[in-house]
Design a protein around this motif. Structure first.
Motif, PDB file in Angstrom:
ATOM      1  N   LEU A   1       3.143  33.090 -42.768  1.00 58.74           N
ATOM      2  CA  LEU A   1       1.849  32.261 -43.060  1.00 58.74           C
ATOM      3  C   LEU A   1       1.739  31.360 -41.472  1.00 58.74           C
ATOM      4  O   LEU A   1       0.568  31.150 -40.947  1.00 58.74           O
ATOM      5  CB  LEU A   1       2.044  31.169 -43.909  1.00 58.74           C
ATOM      6  CG  LEU A   1       0.797  30.345 -44.437  1.00 58.74           C
ATOM      7  CD1 LEU A   1      -0.143  31.486 -45.036  1.00 58.74           C
ATOM      8  CD2 LEU A   1       1.169  29.451 -45.756  1.00 58.74           C
TER       9      LEU A   1
ATOM     10  N   ALA B   1       0.649  33.805 -38.831  1.00 56.05           N
ATOM     11  CA  ALA B   1      -0.748  34.156 -39.040  1.00 56.05           C
ATOM     12  C   ALA B   1      -1.683  33.171 -38.417  1.00 56.05           C
ATOM     13  O   ALA B   1      -2.822  32.944 -37.756  1.00 56.05           O
ATOM     14  CB  ALA B   1      -1.318  34.523 -40.299  1.00 56.05           C
ATOM     15  N   ILE B   2      -1.378  31.735 -38.710  1.00 56.73           N
ATOM     16  CA  ILE B   2      -2.248  30.653 -38.408  1.00 56.73           C
ATOM     17  C   ILE B   2      -2.026  30.606 -36.829  1.00 56.73           C
ATOM     18  O   ILE B   2      -3.242  30.186 -36.225  1.00 56.73           O
ATOM     19  CB  ILE B   2      -1.924  29.282 -39.201  1.00 56.73           C
ATOM     20  CG1 ILE B   2      -2.107  29.509 -40.594  1.00 56.73           C
ATOM     21  CG2 ILE B   2      -2.501  28.118 -38.571  1.00 56.73           C
ATOM     22  CD1 ILE B   2      -1.464  28.366 -41.380  1.00 56.73           C
TER      23      ILE B   2
ATOM     24  N   GLU C   1      -3.663  36.063 -43.005  1.00 60.79           N
ATOM     25  CA  GLU C   1      -3.428  34.677 -43.673  1.00 60.79           C
ATOM     26  C   GLU C   1      -3.838  34.572 -45.278  1.00 60.79           C
ATOM     27  O   GLU C   1      -3.039  34.137 -45.919  1.00 60.79           O
ATOM     28  CB  GLU C   1      -3.948  33.687 -42.737  1.00 60.79           C
ATOM     29  CG  GLU C   1      -3.453  32.216 -43.153  1.00 60.79           C
ATOM     30  CD  GLU C   1      -4.261  31.528 -44.301  1.00 60.79           C
ATOM     31  OE1 GLU C   1      -3.626  30.564 -44.713  1.00 60.79           O
ATOM     32  OE2 GLU C   1      -5.403  32.002 -44.585  1.00 60.79           O
TER      33      GLU C   1
END
Length: 427
Positions: free
Chosen positions: A91, A94-95, A128
């Motif tokens: 996570l 991805a961000i 995400e």
């Protein structure tokens, strides 16, 4: 050492909200909102880019289409990596990815560099969303899981309105590139994730059990198809029916209202903004109703009338009637999205949940992304209104899918391939 919100003391699937799972939900809603912020930028600044670079509208269409297809790489790979290395680190990755590439998009000097940066941004964005959905599904209270998943997707209208609002201020002052530069700010969300949340307790429990048994994790994108073929078919069809309708609706509704129904740009934009604001509540309402009555009954109750209204919308000319019919149709369409798409996370065991959800999203999105082109082809020969029945039919098919498929609402998630479904959560 960083401070962390402690994971729940009880077993995964505990039936109460805690500081931990509420924080996870809040962070993932923010993640979805920023995802949509990034996706909305190009829609808003397309006229300015065309004017500045002197390119044809079709070129922007090519950039958008290719970037969306390249983004499917992220939809497949990131959730599979989340099964290998954990939900939290992927996570964060991805961000960070979409923050960096969004910022770099602001330096684009032509359609080629715009395509490259947009495609790279889309890979991270597409990764995400399913990872965040999996983490919310694994940490939310069993009795409120559909509500949480509905609220998660409710980040969509928040992101759309955020981008539109910032654009009104930033673009006149600093130009269209400023929207991409401001897209770097979600990196602060990574810091929040790093400090305040721990890994999904359910994922940690499954990982520990696999290590104890000497089982190795593998990067295998096709394992869900081999091990859960029926569930993969249901999940892929679910995603396809939703996204085919939504991609077609979102792509053509502004032009349908502004030109075909002669409302003009400002009135059409006002209608869509109000509809999107009301949609924020629709996600939570449908999720809560699903938790109370079950998706088997609630999802059909949303999709059948909305399918009818979608067809009716094409024959309405009165602006007031258009507004109210469109408002109700949009409420019902968007409302079922979160709880409906969240269903895919409940079909698979924790052992392969990320990989399976990512694959279902990739298959469904790949097929669903054809909707704008198909409706556009129909509109070229006839009208946009003539294409609405096709979108309505796709959405209508969700009713029998949810009615006859296994209802997993308020049931404990399974953890391992071959494990039977757990008990129904107590009231």
């Amino acid at each position: 050492m960083t401070a962390s919100v402690a994971g729940p003391a009880s077993a995964p699937g505990a039936d109460q909200w805690t500081r931990y799972n509420a924080t996870v939900l809040t962070i993932c809603i923010a993640g979805w909102a920023f995802d949509v912020y990034e996706q909305t930028i190009l829609q808003l600044v397309t006229p300015l880019i065309i004017m500045e670079w002197g390119i044809a509208p079709a070129t922007i269409g090519i950039v958008t289409t290719i970037a969306r297809w390249v983004g499917l790489i992220g939809t497949l790979v990131f959730p599979a990596l989340a099964d290998l290395y954990g939900r939290k680190p992927i996570l964060i990755l991805a961000i960070l990815g979409y923050c960096v590439f969004s910022g770099l998009t602001g330096f684009a000097t032509g359609w080629v560099s715009l395509l490259i940066f947009s495609a790279l941004t889309r890979i991270a964005l597409s990764g995400e969303e399913p990872v965040g959905m999996v983490m919310v599904g694994e940490t939310a209270p069993t009795k409120w899981r559909a509500t949480a998943l509905g609220g998660l997707v409710g980040g969509y209208p928040l992101g759309y309105m955020l981008c539109s609002g910032i654009a009104l201020i930033a673009v006149p002052l600093w130009g269209w590139r400023s929207l991409y530069f401001l897209g770097v700010l979600p990196a602060l969300l990574v810091l929040w994730i790093r400090i305040v949340i721990k890994e999904s307790p359910r994922y940690e429990r499954v990982t520990a059990a696999m290590l104890k048994e000497g089982l190795r994790k593998r990067f295998d994108l096709w394992s869900p198809v081999r091990q859960c073929p029926r569930e993969m078919l249901i999940a892929s069809l679910c995603v396809f029916f939703y996204l085919f309708t939504w991609f077609g609706w979102a792509a053509w509704m502004p032009l349908f209202l502004a030109n075909e129904k002669h409302l003009g740009f400002e009135t059409a934009a006002t209608y869509l903004t109000i509809w999107m604001f009301v949609a924020i509540f629709a996600y939570w309402v449908c999720g809560a109703l699903s938790d109370h009555f079950g998706r088997r009954h609630v999802i059909p109750a949303f999709v059948i009338p909305s399918s009818i209204l979608l067809v009716v919308l094409g024959s309405i000319s009165d602006p007031t009637s258009l507004f109210w019919v469109g408002l109700v149709a949009n409420f019902l369409i968007t409302g079922s999205f979160g709880s409906g798409l969240g269903y895919t996370t409940e079909l698979f065991p924790t052992q392969i949940r990320g990989t399976a959800v990512g694959a279902a999203f990739a298959f469904g999105a790949a097929a669903g992304s054809t909707a704008p082109a198909i409706v556009g082809w129909i509109a070229t020969g006839h009208s946009i209104a003539a294409g609405l029945p096709l979108l309505a039919f796709s959405f209508f098919l969700l009713a029998p899918l949810f009615y006859f498929a296994r209802d997993t609402t308020r049931r404990e998630l399974t953890d391992f391939v071959g494990e039977k479904g757990h008990r129904h959560a107590g009231s």
